[in-house]
Design an enzyme around this catalytic site. Structure first.
Site, PDB file in Angstrom:
ATOM      1  N   ASP A   8       1.359   0.446 -17.354  1.00 13.31           N
ATOM      2  CA  ASP A   8       0.466   1.425 -17.951  1.00 13.31           C
ATOM      3  C   ASP A   8      -0.925   0.769 -17.965  1.00 13.31           C
ATOM      4  O   ASP A   8      -1.036  -0.451 -17.864  1.00 13.31           O
ATOM      5  CB  ASP A   8       0.963   1.712 -19.376  1.00 13.31           C
ATOM      6  CG  ASP A   8       0.013   2.577 -20.150  1.00 13.31           C
ATOM      7  OD1 ASP A   8      -0.426   3.597 -19.609  1.00 13.31           O
ATOM      8  OD2 ASP A   8      -0.302   2.233 -21.309  1.00 13.31           O
ATOM      9  N   LEU A   9      -1.964   1.553 -18.097  1.00 13.72           N
ATOM     10  CA  LEU A   9      -3.324   0.991 -18.098  1.00 13.72           C
ATOM     11  C   LEU A   9      -3.900   0.904 -19.516  1.00 13.72           C
ATOM     12  O   LEU A   9      -4.068  -0.179 -20.071  1.00 13.72           O
ATOM     13  CB  LEU A   9      -4.233   1.842 -17.202  1.00 13.72           C
ATOM     14  CG  LEU A   9      -5.712   1.476 -17.190  1.00 13.72           C
ATOM     15  CD1 LEU A   9      -5.928   0.083 -16.630  1.00 13.72           C
ATOM     16  CD2 LEU A   9      -6.516   2.484 -16.369  1.00 13.72           C
ATOM     17  N   ASP A  10      -4.193   2.091 -20.084  1.00 16.60           N
ATOM     18  CA  ASP A  10      -4.865   2.140 -21.389  1.00 16.60           C
ATOM     19  C   ASP A  10      -3.986   1.510 -22.462  1.00 16.60           C
ATOM     20  O   ASP A  10      -2.898   2.008 -22.729  1.00 16.60           O
ATOM     21  CB  ASP A  10      -5.146   3.597 -21.787  1.00 16.60           C
ATOM     22  CG  ASP A  10      -6.085   4.282 -20.814  1.00 16.60           C
ATOM     23  OD1 ASP A  10      -7.086   3.664 -20.448  1.00 16.60           O
ATOM     24  OD2 ASP A  10      -5.815   5.429 -20.426  1.00 16.60           O
ATOM     25  N   THR A  16      -8.914   0.473 -23.417  1.00 19.05           N
ATOM     26  CA  THR A  16      -9.531   1.796 -23.346  1.00 19.05           C
ATOM     27  C   THR A  16      -8.858   2.793 -24.287  1.00 19.05           C
ATOM     28  O   THR A  16      -9.419   3.853 -24.556  1.00 19.05           O
ATOM     29  CB  THR A  16      -9.472   2.327 -21.895  1.00 19.05           C
ATOM     30  OG1 THR A  16      -8.237   1.899 -21.337  1.00 19.05           O
ATOM     31  CG2 THR A  16     -10.621   1.807 -21.076  1.00 19.05           C
ATOM     32  N   LYS A  44      -1.402   8.939 -27.269  1.00 19.02           N
ATOM     33  CA  LYS A  44      -1.349   7.863 -26.280  1.00 19.02           C
ATOM     34  C   LYS A  44      -0.421   8.222 -25.122  1.00 19.02           C
ATOM     35  O   LYS A  44       0.717   8.620 -25.337  1.00 19.02           O
ATOM     36  CB  LYS A  44      -0.899   6.557 -26.930  1.00 19.02           C
ATOM     37  CG  LYS A  44      -1.958   5.965 -27.840  1.00 19.02           C
ATOM     38  CD  LYS A  44      -1.540   4.596 -28.345  1.00 19.02           C
ATOM     39  CE  LYS A  44      -2.630   3.997 -29.215  1.00 19.02           C
ATOM     40  NZ  LYS A  44      -2.166   2.757 -29.847  1.00 19.02           N
ATOM     41  N   SER A 115      -0.491   5.138 -14.793  1.00 16.05           N
ATOM     42  CA  SER A 115      -1.317   5.601 -15.910  1.00 16.05           C
ATOM     43  C   SER A 115      -1.502   7.103 -15.844  1.00 16.05           C
ATOM     44  O   SER A 115      -1.646   7.666 -14.753  1.00 16.05           O
ATOM     45  CB  SER A 115      -2.691   4.920 -15.833  1.00 16.05           C
ATOM     46  OG  SER A 115      -3.592   5.548 -16.708  1.00 16.05           O
ATOM     47  N   ALA A 116      -1.524   7.732 -17.023  1.00 14.91           N
ATOM     48  CA  ALA A 116      -1.777   9.176 -17.077  1.00 14.91           C
ATOM     49  C   ALA A 116      -3.249   9.489 -16.831  1.00 14.91           C
ATOM     50  O   ALA A 116      -3.623  10.651 -16.680  1.00 14.91           O
ATOM     51  CB  ALA A 116      -1.366   9.703 -18.447  1.00 14.91           C
ATOM     52  N   LYS A 146       4.073  11.814 -18.926  1.00 12.46           N
ATOM     53  CA  LYS A 146       4.875  11.110 -19.920  1.00 12.46           C
ATOM     54  C   LYS A 146       5.042  12.042 -21.122  1.00 12.46           C
ATOM     55  O   LYS A 146       4.107  12.760 -21.445  1.00 12.46           O
ATOM     56  CB  LYS A 146       4.150   9.836 -20.370  1.00 12.46           C
ATOM     57  CG  LYS A 146       3.844   8.870 -19.224  1.00 12.46           C
ATOM     58  CD  LYS A 146       2.878   7.765 -19.685  1.00 12.46           C
ATOM     59  CE  LYS A 146       2.420   6.923 -18.499  1.00 12.46           C
ATOM     60  NZ  LYS A 146       1.411   5.912 -18.836  1.00 12.46           N
ATOM     61  N   GLU A 170       4.342  -0.636 -21.461  1.00 11.81           N
ATOM     62  CA  GLU A 170       3.687   0.503 -22.109  1.00 11.81           C
ATOM     63  C   GLU A 170       3.240   0.193 -23.531  1.00 11.81           C
ATOM     64  O   GLU A 170       3.821  -0.652 -24.203  1.00 11.81           O
ATOM     65  CB  GLU A 170       4.695   1.665 -22.207  1.00 11.81           C
ATOM     66  CG  GLU A 170       4.574   2.690 -21.117  1.00 11.81           C
ATOM     67  CD  GLU A 170       3.335   3.570 -21.235  1.00 11.81           C
ATOM     68  OE1 GLU A 170       2.617   3.509 -22.249  1.00 11.81           O
ATOM     69  OE2 GLU A 170       3.092   4.337 -20.298  1.00 11.81           O
ATOM     70  N   ASP A 171       2.234   0.942 -24.010  1.00 19.30           N
ATOM     71  CA  ASP A 171       1.830   0.835 -25.419  1.00 19.30           C
ATOM     72  C   ASP A 171       2.048   2.157 -26.161  1.00 19.30           C
ATOM     73  O   ASP A 171       1.752   2.247 -27.352  1.00 19.30           O
ATOM     74  CB  ASP A 171       0.346   0.450 -25.537  1.00 19.30           C
ATOM     75  CG  ASP A 171      -0.560   1.597 -25.134  1.00 19.30           C
ATOM     76  OD1 ASP A 171      -0.275   2.241 -24.097  1.00 19.30           O
ATOM     77  OD2 ASP A 171      -1.542   1.866 -25.842  1.00 19.30           O
TER      78      ASP A 171
HETATM   79  P1  B16 Z   1      -7.932  10.787 -18.781  1.00 18.54           P
HETATM   80  P2  B16 Z   1      -2.352   5.593 -19.988  1.00 18.54           P
HETATM   81  C1  B16 Z   1      -3.586   7.783 -20.832  1.00 18.54           C
HETATM   82  O1  B16 Z   1      -3.594   6.595 -20.125  1.00 18.54           O
HETATM   83  C2  B16 Z   1      -4.143   7.573 -22.235  1.00 18.54           C
HETATM   84  O2  B16 Z   1      -3.250   6.785 -23.009  1.00 18.54           O
HETATM   85  C3  B16 Z   1      -4.331   8.901 -22.915  1.00 18.54           C
HETATM   86  O3  B16 Z   1      -4.890   8.700 -24.193  1.00 18.54           O
HETATM   87  C4  B16 Z   1      -5.232   9.796 -22.060  1.00 18.54           C
HETATM   88  O4  B16 Z   1      -5.404  11.067 -22.641  1.00 18.54           O
HETATM   89  C5  B16 Z   1      -4.620   9.946 -20.670  1.00 18.54           C
HETATM   90  O5  B16 Z   1      -4.450   8.655 -20.104  1.00 18.54           O
HETATM   91  C6  B16 Z   1      -5.476  10.786 -19.748  1.00 18.54           C
HETATM   92  O6  B16 Z   1      -6.665  10.098 -19.498  1.00 18.54           O
HETATM   93  O7  B16 Z   1      -8.515  11.762 -19.732  1.00 18.54           O
HETATM   94  O8  B16 Z   1      -8.833   9.583 -18.520  1.00 18.54           O
HETATM   95  O9  B16 Z   1      -7.428  11.411 -17.508  1.00 18.54           O
HETATM   96  O10 B16 Z   1      -2.099   5.045 -21.356  1.00 18.54           O
HETATM   97  O11 B16 Z   1      -1.214   6.401 -19.407  1.00 18.54           O
HETATM   98  O12 B16 Z   1      -2.878   4.539 -19.037  1.00 18.54           O
HETATM   99 MG    MG Z   2      -1.300   3.419 -22.663  1.00 17.99          MG
END
Ligand code: B16
Ligand code: MG
Length: 219
Positions: A8-10, A16, A44, A115-116, A146, A170-171
């Site tokens: 996962d990224l964020d 972030t 998240k 990452s989402a 997810k 993942e977090d």
């Molecule tokens: P964006 P991850 C997710 O990233 C975030 O945790 C989530 O808070 C965010 O809404 C989602 O990405 C979409 O991000 O608006 O930049 O497309 O944790 O899956 O890396």
């Molecule tokens: Mg995350």
């Protein structure tokens, strides 16, 4: 035998997650909705539009906006978020992650980003770690985000591996559910409460150690 790590990224590679929270909080305030960190745990790993829907529901405003207005609100949040990630540099990689990635590379493990976030590729470039990765699953190409396992299943496919040959990190609660649903060993970073469904969890990225992860995953 574990042959790949799906990240996962964020909140795992870089912080972030905090910027996402602050941008949502400020957008929510503009439309008269209060959100706090506890509520934020639900956001998240969840896509931008789904996050907005959850916030509107929380404020009792689920039906207050048209689709076009919701698009506009989501864009406003993303603009504020993009402003805060402009200055990201390799120094923003969370503690222990550079070492983990380097060691994984030395041990010839495959690395994929799951990452989402549609901002994922831009952030990876700024962190200067794109070269270490074998691929990024495009979140726009997914049928379901997810906690659906699809993103982690696709990550394993990118490496030509079965999900049992991979570990997911993942977090987010939704992220751990996605990894578990993919029949993949899940490593959680975060509070005991939020990470209770993880196969193995640590409080902080600095506590992540490749050898320990591989042992816990039975490799
Ligand atoms: P964006 P991850 C997710 O990233 C975030 O945790 C989530 O808070 C965010 O809404 C989602 O990405 C979409 O991000 O608006 O930049 O497309 O944790 O899956 O890396
Ligand atoms: Mg995350």
């Amino acid at each position: 035998m574990i042959k790949g790590l799906i990240f996962d990224l964020d909140g795992v590679i870089t912080d972030t997650a905090e910027y996402h929270y602050l941008a949502w909080k400020s957008l929510a305030e503009k439309i008269g909705i209060e959100i706090d960190r506890e509520f934020n745990e639900q956001l998240k790993g969840i896509s931008r539009m789904e996050s907005l829907e959850l916030i509107l529901e929380r404020g009792g405003k689920a039906d207050a906006y048209t689709d076009a207005e919701k698009e506009e609100l989501a864009t406003q949040k993303n603009e504020e978020y993009k402003e805060s990630i402009k200055e990201i540099t390799p120094k923003d990689i969370l503690p222990g992650i550079s070492e983990l990635l380097k060691e994984a590379k030395e041990q010839k493990l495959g690395l994929v980003l799951a990452s989402a976030s549609k901002n994922g590729p831009a952030i990876m470039e700024r962190l200067e770690i794109m070269d270490l990765f074998d691929g990024i699953v495009d979140p726009a190409s997914l049928k379901a985000g997810k906690p659906d396992p699809e993103i982690f299943v696709r990550g394993a496919e990118m490496l030509g591996l079965s999900t049992r040959e991979c570990v997911g990190l993942e977090d987010a609660e939704a992220g751990i559910q996605a990894i578990n649903g993919a029949d993949m060993f899940s490593v959680g970073v975060g509070s005991e409460e939020a990470m209770r469904e993880a196969d193995y969890a640590v409080a902080d990225t600095a506590d992540l150690n490749l050898q320990t992860i591989l042992e816990k995953a039975g490799s």
